[in-house]
Enzyme design. Structure first.
Site, mmCIF file in Angstrom:
data_model
loop_
_atom_site.group_PDB
_atom_site.id
_atom_site.type_symbol
_atom_site.label_atom_id
_atom_site.label_comp_id
_atom_site.label_asym_id
_atom_site.label_seq_id
_atom_site.Cartn_x
_atom_site.Cartn_y
_atom_site.Cartn_z
ATOM 1 N N GLU A 15 4.192 -3.707 11.932
ATOM 2 C CA GLU A 15 3.689 -3.253 12.467
ATOM 3 C C GLU A 15 2.289 -3.876 11.578
ATOM 4 O O GLU A 15 1.667 -4.893 10.409
ATOM 5 C CB GLU A 15 3.566 -1.871 11.441
ATOM 6 C CG GLU A 15 4.942 -1.159 11.916
ATOM 7 C CD GLU A 15 3.931 -0.494 13.165
ATOM 8 O OE1 GLU A 15 2.805 -0.317 13.382
ATOM 9 O OE2 GLU A 15 4.961 0.423 14.443
ATOM 10 N N ASN A 61 1.068 -1.126 0.181
ATOM 11 C CA ASN A 61 -0.135 -0.403 0.250
ATOM 12 C C ASN A 61 0.726 1.236 -0.417
ATOM 13 O O ASN A 61 0.073 2.585 -0.043
ATOM 14 C CB ASN A 61 -1.285 0.210 0.726
ATOM 15 C CG ASN A 61 -0.370 0.210 2.895
ATOM 16 O OD1 ASN A 61 0.448 -0.605 2.772
ATOM 17 N ND2 ASN A 61 -1.138 0.590 3.340
ATOM 18 N N CYS A 116 -3.123 1.647 7.006
ATOM 19 C CA CYS A 116 -3.463 1.170 8.087
ATOM 20 C C CYS A 116 -3.890 1.400 8.998
ATOM 21 O O CYS A 116 -4.357 1.939 10.359
ATOM 22 C CB CYS A 116 -2.440 0.312 8.691
ATOM 23 S SG CYS A 116 -0.764 0.723 8.548
ATOM 24 N N GLU A 130 8.080 2.696 14.845
ATOM 25 C CA GLU A 130 9.892 3.092 13.204
ATOM 26 C C GLU A 130 9.500 4.413 13.019
ATOM 27 O O GLU A 130 8.894 5.300 14.110
ATOM 28 C CB GLU A 130 8.183 2.240 12.456
ATOM 29 C CG GLU A 130 8.315 1.125 12.098
ATOM 30 C CD GLU A 130 8.596 0.884 10.990
ATOM 31 O OE1 GLU A 130 9.443 0.259 10.166
ATOM 32 O OE2 GLU A 130 6.790 0.231 10.600
#
Ligand code: ADP
Length: 477
Positions: free
Chosen positions: A246, A148, A280, A458
């Site tokens: 993630e 994505n 997400c 992150e």
């Protein structure tokens, strides 16, 4: 165009050819990707392991130069790389150019971080003894990325890995080899020693077990589905391998009676449907308090119905296609299951016919009619959002937190008290006030709680936590 793996500084020859499809136009193949086999993946790990010690000892200037050069090239070519990204992933051209720009900025940021790496010097509690605390590179890291954000997510894993002195094996999602290949091509010419960065265009089921099992791979960073993430967690846990995950999100956006209506609708539309809802951090659960519910629902519906779905490269398109046929069917299946479960379709959800054959779907709004419905629980990863009405802020907060995920949460309100309370009590790694839940900065931590994330954050300076290991050294004078 031909997309190949980069292993030990060479473009890997051979492999099964697959045509990379353009989801906006199935008659416009983007390129041919050559699928690397297990032997090639092992070769990539070998190359990274051979290159890691010297790269780990390289100085901050060398790392800065490489990352800064890569960042400059990405930024200079953002339109061209954005077109490639929009063609292979389907987000609109402005979104794609924005994503490429983000990738460039990430490289620039971590170029600076390479220079800013520091440690601590302390006096020991024992007289005459000194203590140094410093961060050291991990060695080889395996990076697994989803489709994505085909260049930004590779960038936000690769850049800190290189900045902090580790060698990389990057495995991008099969649907988006072009953007990863373009990034590899840029890094290949950036002055990086051979083998420090390796790209493997191979199946997850081939790469995953190799990265897990090879002891040379010190750590794995993964962004993708919860199922694969949990499996990696089990496998890495058994081997005590460092892991960062993630995964999904089912992010609430709570709209209070006192919200600015236009701003709230805008946040909901952008957060839920832009990038075709394939984020997400998407605002996939819209929750509104009773006093504004009717007006919000009407305005939201009108705005949703007005969204222009079409070819990612066409001017005026707001919502690009779903990434591929499998994903489109999966979204449609979720819509059907939602209806069977009692959710009411407010609007959208139908396929859209355009001049080109593509995976176009009108964004869908579903009304949640009772708590805990499937539509309000399961991540759809497409242009679908639920709408639920609650009696007040407290009920809204409770519903917002009633999810197994915890990536992002948003609130639209003009009440300082509620904004402040929500920032404290939303069970999410990222909280937005009067902003869509999606859309984050690159110089601050990114990540979530509960079923969304695992391991250190992150991005930003927080990335050092995952990409380095801490050493405490004592010395007697
Ligand atoms: P998504 O549906 O968001 O792409 P996936 O988890 O299927 O989520 O894919 C994310 C990344 O994980 C992709 O690069 C994919 O190839 C990879 N992957 C899939 N299966 C495995 C596996 N068993 N081990 C490691 N990586 C995998």
């Amino acid at each position: 165009m031909q997309f190949r793996s980069l292993i030990g500084g060479r473009w890997w020859e051979g492999g099964r050819a697959t045509v990379n499809e353009n989801p906006s136009d199935l008659d416009d193949p983007v390129g041919t990707a050559y699928e690397a086999d297990a032997e090639a993946v092992h070769a990539a790990v070998n190359a990274a392991a051979a290159a890691a010690p010297a790269w780990g000892l390289s100085g901050p200037q060398q790392r800065f130069d490489v990352l800064d050069r890569a960042g400059s090239e990405i930024l200079a070519r953002r339109e061209e790389l954005g077109r490639l990204l929009a063609r292979e992933e389907g987000k609109t051209l402005p979104e794609a150019i924005g994503e490429v720009g983000r990738a460039g900025q990430i490289f620039k940021f971590f170029a600076g971080e390479a220079l800013r790496q520091g440690g601590q010097v302390l006096d020991s509690v024992r007289p005459g003894v000194g203590v140094e605390v410093r961060r050291e590179p991990l060695g080889v890291v395996g990076l697994i990325t989803p489709w994505n954000f085909p260049i930004a997510i590779p960038a936000w894993k690769v850049a800190p890995a290189l900045a902090y002195g580790s060698a990389v094996v990057l495995k991008p999602a099969e649907r988006v080899p072009g953007s990863a290949w373009a990034l590899a091509d840029i890094l290949h010419r950036s002055g990086l020693p051979e083998g420090v960065f390796n790209l493997v265009l191979a199946r997850g089921s081939v790469v995953g077990p190799i990265l897990v099992e090879r002891p040379e791979v010190a750590a794995i960073s993964f962004t993708g589905s919860e199922g694969v993430g949990r499996r990696l967690a089990a496998d890495c846990g058994l081997r005590l391998k460092k892991l960062q995950l993630e995964m999904g999100g089912k992010n609430p956006l709570l709209v209070l009676d006192d919200a600015d209506l236009d701003q709230a609708v805008n946040c909901a539309i952008q957060g839920a449907f832009y990038s075709t809802g394939q984020r997400c951090t998407a605002s996939s659960r819209l929750i509104v308090t009773a006093g504004l519910a009717e007006r919000f629902a009407a305005a939201l519906r009108a705005a949703t119905e007005k969204l222009v779905v079409g070819h990612a490269l066409e001017a005026g398109t707001q919502i690009g296609p779903v990434v591929d046929g499998v994903q489109l069917e999966s979204v449609e299946r979720e819509l059907e299951l939602a209806r069977q479960d009692g959710a009411r379709l407010i609007c959208g959800g139908q396929r859209v016919v355009r001049a080109t054959q593509g995976h176009f779907l009108q964004p869908a709004l579903l009304e949640v009619t009772r708590p805990g419905m499937r539509a309000d629980r399961v991540e759809v990863f497409g242009p679908v959002a639920t709408l639920a009405v609650v009696k007040d802020y407290e009920a809204g907060l409770a519903l917002a937190n009633d999810t197994e995920f915890g990536l992002a949460a948003g609130i639209c309100t003009t009440s300082l008290k509620h904004a402040q309370h929500f920032k404290r009590h939303a069970q999410a790694g990222m909280v937005m006030v009067n902003l869509p839940t999606a859309g984050v900065d690159y110089h601050v931590p990114f990540g979530g709680r509960k079923g969304s994330s695992f391991g250190p954050r992150e991005q930003g300076a927080a990335a050092a936590e995952f990409y380095t290991t801490v050493k405490t050294a004592y010395q007697c004078a």
